[in-house]
Scaffold this motif. Structure first.
Motif, PDB file in Angstrom:
ATOM      1  N   TRP A  76      96.354  55.073 -32.126  1.00 51.55           N
ATOM      2  CA  TRP A  76      95.897  53.768 -32.584  1.00 51.55           C
ATOM      3  C   TRP A  76      94.443  53.740 -33.065  1.00 51.55           C
ATOM      4  O   TRP A  76      94.147  53.040 -34.038  1.00 51.55           O
ATOM      5  N   TRP A  80      93.586  52.478 -36.796  1.00 50.71           N
ATOM      6  CA  TRP A  80      92.679  51.339 -37.003  1.00 50.71           C
ATOM      7  C   TRP A  80      91.571  51.714 -37.981  1.00 50.71           C
ATOM      8  O   TRP A  80      91.257  50.961 -38.905  1.00 50.71           O
ATOM      9  N   SER A 123      93.111  44.708 -36.372  1.00 51.97           N
ATOM     10  CA  SER A 123      93.082  44.303 -34.960  1.00 51.97           C
ATOM     11  C   SER A 123      94.349  43.548 -34.587  1.00 51.97           C
ATOM     12  O   SER A 123      94.872  43.708 -33.472  1.00 51.97           O
ATOM     13  N   LEU A 124      94.851  42.724 -35.505  1.00 55.11           N
ATOM     14  CA  LEU A 124      96.125  42.052 -35.259  1.00 55.11           C
ATOM     15  C   LEU A 124      97.245  43.068 -35.109  1.00 55.11           C
ATOM     16  O   LEU A 124      98.119  42.927 -34.232  1.00 55.11           O
ATOM     17  N   GLY A 126      96.892  46.082 -33.992  1.00 55.24           N
ATOM     18  CA  GLY A 126      96.739  46.668 -32.657  1.00 55.24           C
ATOM     19  C   GLY A 126      97.278  45.762 -31.565  1.00 55.24           C
ATOM     20  O   GLY A 126      97.882  46.234 -30.588  1.00 55.24           O
ATOM     21  N   ALA A 127      97.071  44.440 -31.712  1.00 59.96           N
ATOM     22  CA  ALA A 127      97.618  43.503 -30.729  1.00 59.96           C
ATOM     23  C   ALA A 127      99.142  43.519 -30.745  1.00 59.96           C
ATOM     24  O   ALA A 127      99.786  43.465 -29.682  1.00 59.96           O
ATOM     25  N   LEU A 128      99.727  43.597 -31.934  1.00 57.49           N
ATOM     26  CA  LEU A 128     101.190  43.664 -32.020  1.00 57.49           C
ATOM     27  C   LEU A 128     101.715  44.913 -31.329  1.00 57.49           C
ATOM     28  O   LEU A 128     102.754  44.878 -30.657  1.00 57.49           O
ATOM     29  N   GLN A 129     100.992  46.035 -31.491  1.00 62.55           N
ATOM     30  CA  GLN A 129     101.421  47.262 -30.829  1.00 62.55           C
ATOM     31  C   GLN A 129     101.266  47.153 -29.317  1.00 62.55           C
ATOM     32  O   GLN A 129     102.137  47.592 -28.556  1.00 62.55           O
ATOM     33  N   ALA A 130     100.144  46.565 -28.863  1.00 59.32           N
ATOM     34  CA  ALA A 130      99.921  46.439 -27.429  1.00 59.32           C
ATOM     35  C   ALA A 130     100.985  45.568 -26.774  1.00 59.32           C
ATOM     36  O   ALA A 130     101.377  45.810 -25.616  1.00 59.32           O
ATOM     37  N   LEU A 131     101.458  44.567 -27.484  1.00 61.87           N
ATOM     38  CA  LEU A 131     102.511  43.692 -26.966  1.00 61.87           C
ATOM     39  C   LEU A 131     103.906  44.263 -27.175  1.00 61.87           C
ATOM     40  O   LEU A 131     104.895  43.591 -26.868  1.00 61.87           O
TER      41      LEU A 131
END
Length: 373
Positions: A76, A80, A123-124, A126-131
């Motif tokens: 990631w 990014w 960053s969005l 990355g948030a989608l991946q984290a969730l």
């Protein structure tokens, strides 16, 4: 290959088009040296609409490049950096290139806003991946769609983009001959060796009489049916097709309403809903309902037939005064850069869809049975 890769390439191409439109009157800025050309100035003015557009315009590209990176097995942080760096570099190249276009002004502020949009987009992602939403989407795609569905999954989101440009009849994508003739004349006007072709194109009569109401209604009905058949060609039969058809119908109606609002003002957003349009939409919905059980390859073949017939109708559609007025509003308003982009999407979408549907018909691969979970 992830669908994010062709979508990212396509979105980057759209950015290049919007940044360098109208691609004419290129000239070398003789008053500037190399250092001045590569150095972006801060603009003396601020336009809030352009600032918002520049901030938001690169966010989808940041998301798509990030997703393409992680789907290509990059870690990631690298994905990014790749998303932000490549989007920012593209923005810088576009701003520098605008030095060679009269009427376009390079801007350090635009580059900063574009980069900020790419940062927000990555960053969005990355948030989608984290969730774990990316993994959930992949699992959903496997349950819903044919394995080789990338082309259709790119074409379907582009369909409403084409509808934003004024169309000769509701949901009728494709070039009418009157508009196509104007474009060909514009291209051939200053080409010395093509003057014979220019005369031949100019002599072809432009349709003047309005199409019969049943033909207009059929064109609108086919405009609703074609994207549904495209979706059916990659979607498992059953309730998933019902959901896909309803979503496409709602998206098409909403986009057409938005286009009317942009052209004529919010008060006239529903001006396109004439008495003849309602039964045409009902016909298109009924045909889409009848096609629900069709096998995927048959749905693709029916889509080719419906799309070819729709193109024949759209080509013969004349330009009425309201259509011409809406085109003028787009071509002279603040959407001048976007209008060319939406126009070409609307003109080329039917041709690209015909090619993809033809490849789908020629494919002998079938969707494997749905595994029980």
């Amino acid at each position: 290959m992830s669908t994010a890769i062709p979508l990212a390439l396509l979105f980057a191409g759209l950015i290049v088009y919007a940044s360098l439109f109208p691609f004419s009157d290129w000239s070398w800025p003789s008053h500037l040296g190399w250092q001045e050309i590569l150095r972006l100035p801060m603009p003396p003015w601020r336009d809030h609409f352009d600032m918002v557009a520049n901030g938001l315009g690169y966010a989808p590209l940041g998301v798509l490049i990030y997703l393409a990176g992680v789907r290509s097995h990059l870690r990631w942080p690298l994905a990014w950096i790749l998303a932000v760096g490549s989007a920012s570099a593209l923005s810088y190249v576009m701003e520098v290139t605008q030095q060679f276009l009269p009427g376009r002004f390079p801007s350090l502020l635009d580059w900063q806003l574009n980069t900020a949009g790419a940062v927000a987009g990555a960053s969005l992602g990355g948030a989608l991946q984290a969730l774990r939403l990316i993994d959930r989407w992949q699992a959903t795609r496997e349950r819903w769609f044919w394995r080789r569905s990338r082309g259709a999954l790119v074409l379907l989101p582009l369909w409403p983009v084409g509808l934003l440009f004024p169309v000769p009849l509701p949901l009728g994508l494709g070039p009418s001959w009157s508009r196509m003739q104007d474009q060909l004349v514009d291209w051939l006007l200053d080409v010395p060796w093509a003057q014979g072709l220019l005369e031949w194109v100019s002599d072809i009569p432009v349709p003047q009489d309005r199409l019969p109401e049943p033909v207009e209604a059929l064109g609108t009905a086919l405009g609703l049916l074609v994207p549904c058949l495209l979706a059916y060609s990659i979607t498992r039969p059953g309730w998933r097709r019902v959901v896909a058809g309803l979503c496409l119908a709602g998206l098409g109606l909403a986009t057409t309403t938005l286009s009317a609002a942009l052209n004529f003002g919010p008060v006239h957003a529903l001006s396109w809903v004439t008495p003849g349009v309602v039964p045409a939409l009902q016909l298109g919905g009924a045909l889409a309902l009848l096609a629900l059980p069709a096998p995927q390859r048959l749905a693709a073949a029916l889509g080719m037939v419906a799309l070819a017939l729709q193109l024949v109708i759209v080509v013969q559609a004349p330009s009425d005064p309201y259509f011409a007025m809406s085109l003028q509003a787009w071509e002279q308003g603040r959407f001048i850069r976007f209008h060319g982009l939406a126009k070409w999407v609307g003109w080329l979408w039917p041709l690209a869809t015909l090619v993809w549907l033809g490849l789908r018909v020629a494919s002998s691969e079938r969707m494997p049975p749905l595994a029980r979970r």
